[in-house]
Design a protein around this motif. Structure first.
Motif, PDB file in Angstrom:
ATOM      1  N   PRO A  97      -2.046   6.847  -4.046  1.00 57.23           N
ATOM      2  CA  PRO A  97      -3.234   7.363  -3.787  1.00 57.23           C
ATOM      3  C   PRO A  97      -4.405   8.431  -3.548  1.00 57.23           C
ATOM      4  CG  PRO A  97      -0.897   7.998  -2.851  1.00 57.23           C
ATOM      5  CD  PRO A  97      -1.064   7.821  -4.436  1.00 57.23           C
ATOM      6  N   TRP A 152      -2.214  -4.633  -0.407  1.00 53.91           N
ATOM      7  CA  TRP A 152      -3.712  -4.746  -0.824  1.00 53.91           C
ATOM      8  C   TRP A 152      -4.833  -5.899  -0.368  1.00 53.91           C
ATOM      9  CZ3 TRP A 152       0.360  -2.770  -3.923  1.00 53.91           C
ATOM     10  CH2 TRP A 152       0.138  -1.382  -3.898  1.00 53.91           C
ATOM     11  N   TYR A 156       1.207   2.322  -7.338  1.00 52.49           N
ATOM     12  CA  TYR A 156       0.457   2.984  -5.869  1.00 52.49           C
ATOM     13  C   TYR A 156       0.311   4.238  -6.200  1.00 52.49           C
ATOM     14  CZ  TYR A 156       0.744   5.029  -1.203  1.00 52.49           C
ATOM     15  OH  TYR A 156       0.501   5.866  -0.645  1.00 52.49           O
ATOM     16  N   THR A 202      -6.561   3.194  -2.578  1.00 48.76           N
ATOM     17  CA  THR A 202      -5.353   3.467  -3.962  1.00 48.76           C
ATOM     18  C   THR A 202      -6.245   3.724  -4.970  1.00 48.76           C
ATOM     19  OG1 THR A 202      -4.466   1.848  -3.737  1.00 48.76           O
ATOM     20  CG2 THR A 202      -4.038   2.797  -1.779  1.00 48.76           C
ATOM     21  N   PRO A 234       3.570   8.938  -3.713  1.00 47.91           N
ATOM     22  CA  PRO A 234       3.538   7.456  -4.865  1.00 47.91           C
ATOM     23  C   PRO A 234       4.519   8.219  -6.186  1.00 47.91           C
ATOM     24  CG  PRO A 234       2.214   9.764  -4.490  1.00 47.91           C
ATOM     25  CD  PRO A 234       3.419  10.233  -3.532  1.00 47.91           C
TER      26      PRO A 234
END
Length: 291
Positions: free
Chosen positions: A67, A111, A65, A155, A184
């Motif tokens: 961003p 997602w 993950y 992302t 993150p």
């Protein structure tokens, strides 16, 4: 030339080693030098993109993950006046109310293209403290409450639904939203070594500013000196990465200050960035998002 005055510590040591921005930015470029620099930039970008292809770093980027978007979303009618705008910019935010004690310690990132990741989430209090970093005064923005929800965030794996806190602002019809994910993952280690010093050929980028909704326009902060025509960012696209090369155009002779400046530069891609990492040719690593 005058004494060095740095605005970004990222390259302070490097600038001292090469005589600072003023020295780097002064001097006449000949056509031969320009052509040589172009070839060297292109070769570095090629080596960086090849290093990322099929690497552990690329795998981590596509599975984690990371961003590429602002974790904070302002109210739709922000801001009512300059005082409120200044209060937000200085993080002059005050709590007048009770924040919920969320029992949720974990949440899910989902997602749009498929897949999910369980992550730790911040409490409302922790998220509030991340917003209110200034000293509250009479001109502060006022938070009166909060609720836990979700918001869509761009992302490294495309758009995702992420846990977020919705803070009610006094006088505003829509909330101030802050992503509730604790943070993150650490960016993957670059598969290629960083260059050691900025030069006429390449400069490190100052961070990612934004990616457009269609994924085809990327804005980054590029660095330059006080006696040049500003920064340029070249792009090398492959199926697995987008390599961005920052450099300085139009260095000129004569005295100049040694300020290190930054300018937002937008580049256009041939196709949406998608899950491809945005890589700084200078460092060899991902360009970090910096709001």
């Amino acid at each position: 030339m005058r004494s060095i005055r740095l605005r970004r510590p990222l390259v302070a040591l490097a600038l001292l080693a090469i005589g600072a921005v003023g020295a780097t930015a002064c001097g006449t470029e000949t056509p031969a030098q320009v052509g040589s620099d172009d070839r060297e930039r292109a070769e570095r970008a090629r080596r960086v993109s090849e290093a990322w292809e099929g690497s552990e770093a690329a795998k981590a980027w596509q599975e984690g993950y990371f961003p590429l978007d602002d974790p904070i979303r302002l109210p739709e009618d922000a801001f009512h006046n300059n005082a409120d705008k200044l209060a937000y910019q200085t993080r002059n935010i005050e709590l007048r109310g009770k924040l919920p004690d969320s029992s949720a310690k974990k949440g899910k990132i989902r997602w749009r293209a498929g897949g999910a990741l369980t992550v730790s989430i911040d409490s409302a209090q922790t998220s509030y403290e991340g917003l209110a970093q200034g000293k509250a005064t009479r001109a502060a923005l006022v938070i009166t409450g909060a609720r836990l929800g979700e918001r869509t965030l761009l992302t490294s794996r495309g758009p995702a639904t992420v846990p977020a806190w919705y803070f009610t602002l006094k006088g505003y019809d829509t909330p101030l939203v802050r992503v509730a994910v604790a943070g993150p993952a650490k960016p993957p280690k670059s598969p290629i070594k960083s260059l050691k010093l900025p030069s006429d050929v390449l400069w490190p980028l100052g961070g990612l500013v934004s990616v457009s909704k269609d994924g085809r326009r990327v804005t980054v902060r590029a660095q330059h000196g006080a006696c040049d025509d500003g920064p340029v960012v070249d792009v090398r696209e492959t199926a697995s990465s987008v390599v961005l090369s920052g450099w300085i155009r139009g260095r000129s002779d004569g005295p100049c200050t040694k300020d290190l400046l930054a300018k937002e530069v937008t580049v256009k891609l041939d196709r949406p960035v998608g899950e491809r990492p945005l890589v700084d040719a200078y460092t060899g690593g991902p360009v970090p998002y910096k709001n």
